[in-house]
Design a protein around this motif. Structure first.
Motif, PDB file in Angstrom:
ATOM      1  N   PRO A 285       0.923  -1.152   0.199  1.00  0.00           N
ATOM      2  CA  PRO A 285      -0.122  -0.103  -0.241  1.00  0.00           C
ATOM      3  C   PRO A 285       0.776   1.445   0.184  1.00  0.00           C
ATOM      4  O   PRO A 285       0.313   2.205  -0.887  1.00  0.00           O
ATOM      5  CB  PRO A 285      -0.635  -0.436   1.575  1.00  0.00           C
ATOM      6  N   ASP A 286       1.736   1.689   1.133  1.00  0.00           N
ATOM      7  CA  ASP A 286       3.108   2.650   1.279  1.00  0.00           C
ATOM      8  C   ASP A 286       3.470   2.477  -0.453  1.00  0.00           C
ATOM      9  O   ASP A 286       3.594   3.940  -1.117  1.00  0.00           O
ATOM     10  CB  ASP A 286       3.847   2.366   2.013  1.00  0.00           C
ATOM     11  N   MET A 289       1.035   3.915  -3.446  1.00  0.00           N
ATOM     12  CA  MET A 289       0.382   5.457  -2.833  1.00  0.00           C
ATOM     13  C   MET A 289       1.483   6.590  -3.021  1.00  0.00           C
ATOM     14  O   MET A 289       0.964   7.621  -4.074  1.00  0.00           O
ATOM     15  CB  MET A 289       0.006   5.509  -1.275  1.00  0.00           C
ATOM     16  N   GLU A 317      -5.342  -1.681   4.218  1.00  0.00           N
ATOM     17  CA  GLU A 317      -4.238  -1.283   4.440  1.00  0.00           C
ATOM     18  C   GLU A 317      -4.477   0.112   3.358  1.00  0.00           C
ATOM     19  O   GLU A 317      -4.735   1.351   3.497  1.00  0.00           O
ATOM     20  CB  GLU A 317      -3.483  -1.152   4.854  1.00  0.00           C
ATOM     21  N   PHE A 318      -4.709  -0.301   1.913  1.00  0.00           N
ATOM     22  CA  PHE A 318      -4.695   0.699   1.283  1.00  0.00           C
ATOM     23  C   PHE A 318      -5.349   1.442   0.913  1.00  0.00           C
ATOM     24  O   PHE A 318      -6.006   2.272   0.947  1.00  0.00           O
ATOM     25  CB  PHE A 318      -4.679  -0.747   0.149  1.00  0.00           C
ATOM     26  N   SER A 320      -7.339   2.128   3.397  1.00  0.00           N
ATOM     27  CA  SER A 320      -7.608   3.501   4.269  1.00  0.00           C
ATOM     28  C   SER A 320      -6.985   4.263   4.072  1.00  0.00           C
ATOM     29  O   SER A 320      -6.257   5.534   3.995  1.00  0.00           O
ATOM     30  CB  SER A 320      -6.832   2.621   5.688  1.00  0.00           C
ATOM     31  N   ARG A 321      -5.479   4.509   3.196  1.00  0.00           N
ATOM     32  CA  ARG A 321      -4.299   5.123   2.923  1.00  0.00           C
ATOM     33  C   ARG A 321      -5.122   6.453   1.238  1.00  0.00           C
ATOM     34  O   ARG A 321      -4.846   7.188   1.602  1.00  0.00           O
ATOM     35  CB  ARG A 321      -2.906   4.404   2.311  1.00  0.00           C
ATOM     36  N   LEU A 322      -5.566   5.317   0.896  1.00  0.00           N
ATOM     37  CA  LEU A 322      -6.733   6.335  -0.337  1.00  0.00           C
ATOM     38  C   LEU A 322      -7.476   6.976   0.588  1.00  0.00           C
ATOM     39  O   LEU A 322      -7.596   8.595  -0.035  1.00  0.00           O
ATOM     40  CB  LEU A 322      -7.559   5.240  -1.107  1.00  0.00           C
ATOM     41  N   SER A 324      -7.683   8.518   3.034  1.00  0.00           N
ATOM     42  CA  SER A 324      -7.220  10.036   3.875  1.00  0.00           C
ATOM     43  C   SER A 324      -5.723  10.870   3.338  1.00  0.00           C
ATOM     44  O   SER A 324      -6.077  11.642   3.835  1.00  0.00           O
ATOM     45  CB  SER A 324      -6.102   9.212   5.242  1.00  0.00           C
ATOM     46  N   GLU A 325      -5.659  10.352   2.647  1.00  0.00           N
ATOM     47  CA  GLU A 325      -5.030  10.770   1.015  1.00  0.00           C
ATOM     48  C   GLU A 325      -5.845  11.862   0.714  1.00  0.00           C
ATOM     49  O   GLU A 325      -6.487  12.161  -0.124  1.00  0.00           O
ATOM     50  CB  GLU A 325      -4.791  10.115  -0.074  1.00  0.00           C
TER      51      GLU A 325
END
Length: 366
Positions: A285-286, A289, A317-318, A320-322, A324-325
């Motif tokens: 994910p990191d 992103m 996790e991916f 969640s990251r998307l 919050s971006e």
């Protein structure tokens, strides 16, 4: 008994000594050849690269040294393929001598054939057609554009069982179900691709999605993967589909070293990014992103087809990251059963089970 021959201790000692010496020489040769390969990988200037290629060609021409060198080449196969593909795709290849250009071709051919000796390759016929079901995954588009599109190609892919037998990483070298469904979506939404350059992340070995994009108006598609062997296969398939390199090109792209790619210049971004099954491990994910932030142009859209979190590590996790971006807006839509059911009876069926579910990610860069 006194007439039995008594072993000659000195002769036995000499034989053991000779065997030890030969073994040491073989080990020394392996070390030397490993250093020769590392010299090629570390070549930072054209003279250095030329000298390394000349040295390798000399060893390939030496029947006594060839086997040990080939072992060293295969040991560094993935990294070496990546380096030589960079040479092939950049300006270095034109500046090398004709003999060294031939050595690059020879080594790449050996790395391909040498790594495939225990694998079974098959050419399979793949048919994919546009559909209103796929188009409905993008609700911002009109319900239909009134035109039916399809592609029918022969794809060269590898047998999963033979890959497993040699404990090879299967992820980039198989025809995953999401790739087929993403190609269907691409054919169903031509207005997203018409007149726009397209970047495919994680293209794998088949080139089907890149080919679909080229058929709906994308003037250029760059198909990328970290696996050099998959890129080699995709390039061959794209050529087999009748696409020139000016229309579609395959190259190695490391998400953590994007600017090392000769076909992605510093600051270069794309209006459209596509990808399938990009997340299958917790560290991805990191990396993905960061790649999307670097490569997706403002106002651009990324379309990703992905198996759900129950079936792939890292998906939660991916998501969640998307979300919050702040630079991205994202819609995640479940792929309907009608579309998934079309996997039955296809060559992607053995990588899919009836309990599996998938989602489409539509990501817009603000």
């Amino acid at each position: 008994l006194k007439h039995w021959p008594i072993p000659d201790a000195s002769r036995a000692t000499k034989r053991r000594s000779a065997a030890v010496t030969m073994a040491a020489q073989r080990r020394d040769l392996d070390v030397v050849h490993s250093e020769v390969v590392q010299d090629l990988l570390s070549s930072a200037s054209l003279p250095h690269l030329e000298a390394a290629l000349v040295h390798i060609q000399e060893l390939l021409d030496d029947s006594g040294a060839r086997h040990s060198l080939e072992t060293a080449l295969l040991a560094a196969r993935t990294t070496l393929q990546r380096r030589l593909f960079q040479v092939m795709g950049g300006s270095e290849i034109a500046e090398l001598s004709e003999a060294s250009q031939g050595t690059v071709d020879l080594v790449l051919e050996f790395l391909s054939s040498g790594s495939q000796e225990n694998r079974k390759r098959a050419s399979v016929s793949v048919q994919v057609a546009s559909s209103s079901v796929a188009r409905a995954l993008l609700p911002f588009l009109p319900a239909t554009d009134g035109e039916q599109r399809s592609i029918n190609v022969d794809v060269n892919i590898w047998d999963a069982r033979s890959l497993a037998a040699r404990k090879c990483s299967k992820v980039p070298l198989l025809f995953w179900p999401c790739s087929r469904m993403l190609a269907e979506l691409v054919l169903s939404a031509p207005e997203l691709f018409d007149g726009k350059s397209v970047l495919e992340l994680g293209c794998g070995c088949h080139g089907l999605v890149a080919f679909a994009a080229s058929q709906v108006g994308a003037p250029f598609v760059l198909a990328t993967d970290l696996c050099a062997e998959a890129v080699f296969d995709t390039a061959a398939n794209l050529s087999g589909y009748g696409l020139a390199e000016s229309q579609a090109l395959a190259c190695v792209l490391d998400w953590e070293r994007i600017d090392d790619c000769d076909h992605v210049s510093p600051g270069m971004q794309f209006p459209v990014i596509v990808g399938s099954e990009l997340i299958h491990d917790s560290d991805m994910p990191d990396m993905l992103m960061a790649a999307l932030v670097r490569l997706l142009a403002p106002g651009g859209r990324a379309i990703i087809m992905q198996a759900d979190a129950r079936f792939r590590y890292g998906v939660e996790e991916f998501q969640s990251r998307l979300r919050s971006e702040p630079r991205f807006g994202v819609e995640i839509v479940p792929v309907p059963a009608e579309m998934v059911d079309r996997l039955s009876g296809t060559n992607s069926e053995d990588l899919h089970s009836e309990v599996m579910t998938y989602s489409l990610y539509s990501i817009v860069r603000h």
